[in-house]
Design an enzyme around this catalytic site. Structure first.
Site, PDB file in Angstrom:
ATOM      1  N   GLU A   9     -57.858 -59.602  95.713  1.00 39.27           N
ATOM      2  CA  GLU A   9     -57.643 -58.878  94.449  1.00 39.27           C
ATOM      3  C   GLU A   9     -56.200 -58.982  93.954  1.00 39.27           C
ATOM      4  O   GLU A   9     -55.950 -59.018  92.758  1.00 39.27           O
ATOM      5  CB  GLU A   9     -58.027 -57.407  94.601  1.00 39.27           C
ATOM      6  CG  GLU A   9     -59.508 -57.170  94.784  1.00 39.27           C
ATOM      7  CD  GLU A   9     -59.946 -57.198  96.240  1.00 39.27           C
ATOM      8  OE1 GLU A   9     -59.147 -57.648  97.104  1.00 39.27           O
ATOM      9  OE2 GLU A   9     -61.077 -56.790  96.509  1.00 39.27           O
ATOM     10  N   GLU A  12     -62.562 -26.441  96.953  1.00 34.54           N
ATOM     11  CA  GLU A  12     -62.680 -27.131  95.674  1.00 34.54           C
ATOM     12  C   GLU A  12     -61.789 -26.428  94.646  1.00 34.54           C
ATOM     13  O   GLU A  12     -61.319 -25.318  94.860  1.00 34.54           O
ATOM     14  CB  GLU A  12     -64.142 -27.108  95.195  1.00 34.54           C
ATOM     15  CG  GLU A  12     -65.125 -27.700  96.177  1.00 34.54           C
ATOM     16  CD  GLU A  12     -65.026 -29.214  96.263  1.00 34.54           C
ATOM     17  OE1 GLU A  12     -64.434 -29.828  95.350  1.00 34.54           O
ATOM     18  OE2 GLU A  12     -65.528 -29.774  97.235  1.00 34.54           O
TER      19      GLU A  12
END
Length: 96
Positions: free
Chosen positions: A23, A72
């Protein structure tokens, strides 16, 4: 794990490259110049030379540690406490 690398690498990370194509070669092509790379001290894998931080090591399925649950953003705790693969410590690494 590379932190603070080339922003183009971050954006390109969500796309696919043909099998066998590095990449960073594609990113160098888009930039018009090769991306300078260095070998890691532990894994000997190539990393961008101008990254701010590189976290290098091994994670194997046989080394596990208890983790979780994780909070969260809403304040809810998702998941359960359980064993998950952990990074190997320096003492776990084979001699170089």
């Amino acid at each position: 794990m590379v932190l603070g690398g080339d922003p183009l690498a971050f954006f390109y990370g969500g796309t696919e490259a043909p099998y066998g194509v590095f990449e960073m070669d594609i990113i160098g092509g888009l930039r018009g110049r090769p991306v300078k790379m260095v070998k890691g001290r532990v894994t000997r894998l190539p990393f961008p030379a101008h990254a701010e931080i590189v976290l290098e090591g091994y994670i194997t399925p046989d080394k596990r540690a208890t983790e979780g649950p994780f909070g969260e953003w809403t304040g809810h705790y998702a998941g359960r406490r359980g064993a998950a693969p952990r990074a190997r410590h320096q003492g776990d690494l084979p001699p170089q």
